[in-house]
Design an enzyme around this catalytic site. Sequence first.
Site, PDB file in Angstrom:
ATOM      1  N   SER A  63       0.839  -1.194   0.000  1.00  0.00           N
ATOM      2  CA  SER A  63       0.000   0.000   0.000  1.00  0.00           C
ATOM      3  C   SER A  63       0.883   1.255   0.000  1.00  0.00           C
ATOM      4  O   SER A  63       1.694   1.440  -0.903  1.00  0.00           O
ATOM      5  CB  SER A  63      -0.942  -0.038   1.205  1.00  0.00           C
ATOM      6  OG  SER A  63      -1.944   0.931   1.105  1.00  0.00           O
ATOM      7  N   GLU A  81      -8.984  -5.490  -4.419  1.00  0.00           N
ATOM      8  CA  GLU A  81      -8.439  -4.486  -3.501  1.00  0.00           C
ATOM      9  C   GLU A  81      -9.537  -3.624  -2.874  1.00  0.00           C
ATOM     10  O   GLU A  81      -9.535  -3.349  -1.668  1.00  0.00           O
ATOM     11  CB  GLU A  81      -7.463  -3.570  -4.260  1.00  0.00           C
ATOM     12  CG  GLU A  81      -6.257  -4.262  -4.849  1.00  0.00           C
ATOM     13  CD  GLU A  81      -5.097  -4.386  -3.883  1.00  0.00           C
ATOM     14  OE1 GLU A  81      -5.219  -3.900  -2.744  1.00  0.00           O
ATOM     15  OE2 GLU A  81      -4.074  -4.962  -4.278  1.00  0.00           O
ATOM     16  N   HIS A 124      -7.764  -5.606  -0.137  1.00  0.00           N
ATOM     17  CA  HIS A 124      -6.504  -4.933   0.157  1.00  0.00           C
ATOM     18  C   HIS A 124      -5.970  -5.403   1.508  1.00  0.00           C
ATOM     19  O   HIS A 124      -6.710  -5.549   2.475  1.00  0.00           O
ATOM     20  CB  HIS A 124      -6.765  -3.429   0.195  1.00  0.00           C
ATOM     21  CG  HIS A 124      -5.548  -2.574   0.285  1.00  0.00           C
ATOM     22  ND1 HIS A 124      -4.677  -2.400  -0.755  1.00  0.00           N
ATOM     23  CD2 HIS A 124      -5.057  -1.818   1.304  1.00  0.00           C
ATOM     24  CE1 HIS A 124      -3.708  -1.575  -0.400  1.00  0.00           C
ATOM     25  NE2 HIS A 124      -3.911  -1.215   0.860  1.00  0.00           N
TER      26      HIS A 124
END
Length: 508
Positions: free
Chosen positions: A212, A332, A428
Amino acid sequence: MVEHGPEVLTPYGALRGSAKDGVAAFLGVPYAQAPVGALRFRAPEPVEPWEGVREATAFGPTAPKRPYAPPLDALLPDPDIAGDDCLNLNVWAPWDRPDSATKEGGPESTTPDGGPRSATPDGGRPVMVWIHGGSLIHGSAAVPVYDGTAFARDGIVLVSVNYRLGVEGFGVFPDAPGNLGLRDQIAALTWVRDTIAAFGGDPERVTVFGESAGAISIAALLASPLAKGLFRRAVVQSGAPIAQPLDTARRTTEAVAARLKVPATAEAFARVDRDLLLEAQTEVTGKGSPLTGGHSFQVVVDGEVVPRDPAEALADGASAEVDLLMGTTAEEYRLWFVPSGVTDRVGPVAQRLLLWKTKVPSRTARLYRAGRPQEKPGEILGALATDKLLRIPLNRLADARLLSGARAGTYLYEFGWRSPVLDLGACHALELGFVFDTLDLPETRALTGPDAPHGLAAAMHAAWVSFAATGDPGWRPWDPARPVMTFGPGLPSLVEAPREAERRAWDV
């Protein structure tokens, strides 16, 4: 068997950690001076050497931050450890028994009840340096999911790093350097280069990896002249090479300043109580997300740490000598869209408005709708956002490296195992417990549930270990057939050109 008190002698002083089952941990080790007082909005300064033996058996202070808002706070545990000395890191290393013979050229034992693991015959073990995510306002190296024991168990010296967050790490001021958080990361990598041999690591075999915001940071480091030579390989998980122009990024700092009713200068911010600063920062950034936009802190093109847009620099051949492993999860968007209810609230009209606002080509949107007849408008919006922000940029980077004849390997993956928790699917951050092989921790199970497949974790973790050790994660490098290693929902398998029609639809 528990071993107590292993010590290492670093260029800055002696450290005493802890050891168990052949793995030593040195926690809360400072790599730069505390960013307080005159150093609060300044580039990191080298750590001052210390006398005697410094205890390194507990995580050090985390960067100032606020917890995730519900319900993400239950899914993403984020320890908050008070203290000023937040520029610290942790090291996990394979550790020989105290009676093991020290190999020639390696560090020597310094105490009768435990000592530095000797270097391997080729000069040291592979090193992996973890840069955590959290939208540049959350996260730390103390998150339990990031425990480095499994990597050390498998022959890797694992380092995890804290760096400044939010306005103190990524604010844009006329009277302070830009990208202070990135400068912290570079300082930590410099510490690794100069110090990691004391822990049995090879400074010539460093792999930097992150997820990320950590992956976005790594993409910027790949394009930064200040980080050149500090690592040999990189893993980019669920992040793309992006950076904002200074004028755009400055708006978030100005919005925080307006909340505080102070000038948007580092001098003025340094006089503000930190709790008030964090409260204003949270109010300004709390309404957005990585996929829906809003005020946020970003890496910026500052002309020094990041001289130009990272995507352009990498496409033009920056870090062509660095082996690169990168990829995403299959869904995600579900971490932000499902718990918040976006997938249920967005109807066809709102979907079309948001797609127009984010400049998604209408032909692309039609193709995604046609290929997902059973999905809600919010889910189709999320799939488009995932690909626009992550999958497509990483595919384009892989293509650019292939066309430019990059000397190092490029490998792509996708994580597709679906979590049953809150219908999060392959969201995610879900792959983190698999990469670190920490599925049994309760903090990992908050996101994965109790029945995540250990075999898949073993395979993914082994691929990361292999990549750090050899530059090859165990599958074919990127070529015109577009090979992607898919980890789940079943067994790992190599797929050529997954969802190719949707990918091509962005080339308009």
